[in-house]
Design a protein around this motif. Structure first.
Motif, PDB file in Angstrom:
ATOM      1  N   UNK A   2     -40.519 -22.653 -15.534  1.00 28.81           N
ATOM      2  CA  UNK A   2     -40.201 -21.237 -15.354  1.00 28.81           C
ATOM      3  C   UNK A   2     -38.697 -21.062 -15.544  1.00 28.81           C
ATOM      4  N   UNK A   3     -38.335 -19.941 -16.154  1.00 26.00           N
ATOM      5  CA  UNK A   3     -36.935 -19.509 -16.197  1.00 26.00           C
ATOM      6  C   UNK A   3     -36.954 -18.041 -15.814  1.00 26.00           C
ATOM      7  N   UNK A   4     -36.003 -17.629 -14.967  1.00 27.31           N
ATOM      8  CA  UNK A   4     -35.994 -16.194 -14.682  1.00 27.31           C
ATOM      9  C   UNK A   4     -34.604 -15.657 -14.438  1.00 27.31           C
ATOM     10  N   UNK A   5     -34.456 -14.341 -14.674  1.00 19.91           N
ATOM     11  CA  UNK A   5     -33.252 -13.631 -14.256  1.00 19.91           C
ATOM     12  C   UNK A   5     -33.638 -12.885 -12.974  1.00 19.91           C
ATOM     13  N   UNK A 113     -31.204 -17.081 -20.029  1.00 15.64           N
ATOM     14  CA  UNK A 113     -30.546 -17.906 -21.042  1.00 15.64           C
ATOM     15  C   UNK A 113     -30.967 -17.528 -22.458  1.00 15.64           C
ATOM     16  N   UNK A 114     -30.105 -17.914 -23.391  1.00 10.92           N
ATOM     17  CA  UNK A 114     -30.356 -17.605 -24.782  1.00 10.92           C
ATOM     18  C   UNK A 114     -30.603 -18.925 -25.524  1.00 10.92           C
ATOM     19  N   UNK A 130     -36.452 -25.920 -28.091  1.00  6.83           N
ATOM     20  CA  UNK A 130     -35.613 -24.811 -27.644  1.00  6.83           C
ATOM     21  C   UNK A 130     -34.318 -25.378 -27.091  1.00  6.83           C
ATOM     22  N   UNK A 131     -33.187 -24.841 -27.578  1.00  3.39           N
ATOM     23  CA  UNK A 131     -31.905 -25.403 -27.185  1.00  3.39           C
ATOM     24  C   UNK A 131     -30.967 -24.296 -26.723  1.00  3.39           C
ATOM     25  N   UNK A 132     -30.407 -24.486 -25.524  1.00  2.00           N
ATOM     26  CA  UNK A 132     -29.464 -23.521 -24.973  1.00  2.00           C
ATOM     27  C   UNK A 132     -28.064 -24.105 -25.158  1.00  2.00           C
ATOM     28  N   UNK A 134     -24.956 -23.162 -24.579  1.00  2.00           N
ATOM     29  CA  UNK A 134     -23.935 -23.057 -23.531  1.00  2.00           C
ATOM     30  C   UNK A 134     -24.071 -24.184 -22.520  1.00  2.00           C
ATOM     31  N   UNK A 135     -25.268 -24.368 -22.023  1.00  2.00           N
ATOM     32  CA  UNK A 135     -25.532 -25.425 -21.032  1.00  2.00           C
ATOM     33  C   UNK A 135     -25.816 -26.764 -21.703  1.00  2.00           C
ATOM     34  N   UNK A 136     -26.049 -26.715 -22.998  1.00  2.00           N
ATOM     35  CA  UNK A 136     -26.513 -27.895 -23.762  1.00  2.00           C
ATOM     36  C   UNK A 136     -27.817 -28.422 -23.167  1.00  2.00           C
ATOM     37  N   UNK A 137     -28.688 -27.471 -22.886  1.00  2.00           N
ATOM     38  CA  UNK A 137     -29.984 -27.798 -22.285  1.00  2.00           C
ATOM     39  C   UNK A 137     -31.052 -27.761 -23.372  1.00  2.00           C
ATOM     40  N   UNK A 138     -31.816 -28.834 -23.455  1.00  2.00           N
ATOM     41  CA  UNK A 138     -32.841 -28.940 -24.493  1.00  2.00           C
ATOM     42  C   UNK A 138     -34.236 -28.991 -23.872  1.00  2.00           C
ATOM     43  N   UNK A 139     -35.120 -28.140 -24.379  1.00  6.81           N
ATOM     44  CA  UNK A 139     -36.551 -28.256 -24.054  1.00  6.81           C
ATOM     45  C   UNK A 139     -37.161 -28.975 -25.247  1.00  6.81           C
TER      46      UNK A 139
END
Ligand SMILES: [Zn+2]
Length: 285
Positions: A2-5, A113-114, A130-132, A134-139
């Motif tokens: 899950x990701x949420x704002x 996140x974008x 999927x890659x963010x 800014x955070x360098x976060x990879x799904x």
């Protein structure tokens, strides 16, 4: 995941159908704890049944716009089994509909996140990651795990399967993520070591494609036993003779489906993950 704002919650992948009820309950419980949140999007990295098997149940219970990789949009909405590949792998997946596509080269908001969308053929020809930035976060879905990657079905079905997996791993290397959320297992940060292991595993399979075919048979048979729990030898043979990718693997190994079954059962027994009891085969995990 899950990701949420503050207002919306998005979900990435939905698990296997035998856990669909649990998946629904987990989301319900999360929403009860966060009453200001409304469900928004359900995104699938790729259409293997252990990543989209919960879609149907989630769609029935919640308001969700489903996104699938662009190349899967029409096959899903017309449920074209020959293009979707669930039958080829011998795996059940409840029918669902997609409302939107994930286009490689574009990006998408997930929670706060974008994320960039990248095509990653190999484990699955139409998979995306999927890659963010800014955070360098990879799904990473099943393209890269902490130890290895998802079975390389394309090593049997596609003459470029190994090369495609290699270029997908190269892409991850180039993105240089700091943290990876894989399709299976916990998030990890030692990406260098994981990539090194993944490349070396790929080198091995590419040099020994028969080992890849054996591995595919073992992974799929074990997966089937995990949800069937136990089957007879007769049922196992029917599965080996009627699951398209398995018959291709047997052909690739120049052996009969029955011989592949014996070898597979022997290897999995040796690894201690199944047990053969008289005419029954029992899953041990
Ligand atoms: Zn997969």
């Amino acid at each position: 995941m899950y990701f949420h704002d503050e207002h919306h919650i998005d979900i990435v992948d939905s698990g296997f159908c035998s856990h669909a009820e649990q998946t629904v309950l987990l989301l319900k419980s999360y929403l009860e704890q966060h009453p200001s949140l409304k469900t928004r999007n359900l995104l699938n990295t790729h259409l293997h049944s252990d990543h989209c098997g919960g879609n149907s149940a989630l769609q029935q219970q919640f308001s969700l716009t489903c996104f699938v990789p662009e190349a899967e949009f029409l096959p899903v909405n017309h449920w074209k089994q020959d293009e979707l590949g669930f039958e080829e792998l011998g795996q059940p997946c409840p029918v669902f509909k997609a409302q939107q596509s994930l286009f490689p080269g574009q990006s998408i908001n997930i929670g706060n996140y974008h994320f960039e969308i990248h095509a990653t053929p190999g484990h699955h020809a139409k998979s995306i990651l999927l890659f963010e930035p800014g955070l360098k976060l990879l799904i990473s879905a099943d393209v890269l795990w902490e130890k290895g990657f998802g079975a390389l079905f394309s090593g049997i079905t596609d003459p470029f399967g190994f090369q495609e997996q290699r270029s997908s791993l190269e892409l991850i290397k180039q993105l240089s993520p700091k943290i990876v959320f894989p399709g299976h297992g916990k998030p990890f940060m030692d990406v260098q070591t994981s990539l090194k292991n993944a490349f070396s595993r790929l080198d091995y399979f590419e040099a020994n494609p028969h080992r890849n075919s054996q591995n595919v048979a073992q992974v799929l048979f074990k997966f089937m036993l995990m949800y069937e729990h136990q089957i007879t030898l007769e049922q196992a043979l029917i599965w080996f003779e009627n699951t398209l990718i398995i018959t291709k693997a047997a052909k690739h190994l120049s052996i009969s489906s029955e011989e592949l079954m014996s070898q597979t059962i022997q290897s999995l027994e040796k690894a201690g993950v199944i047990r053969k009891k008289d005419t029954m085969i029992v899953d041990l995990f």
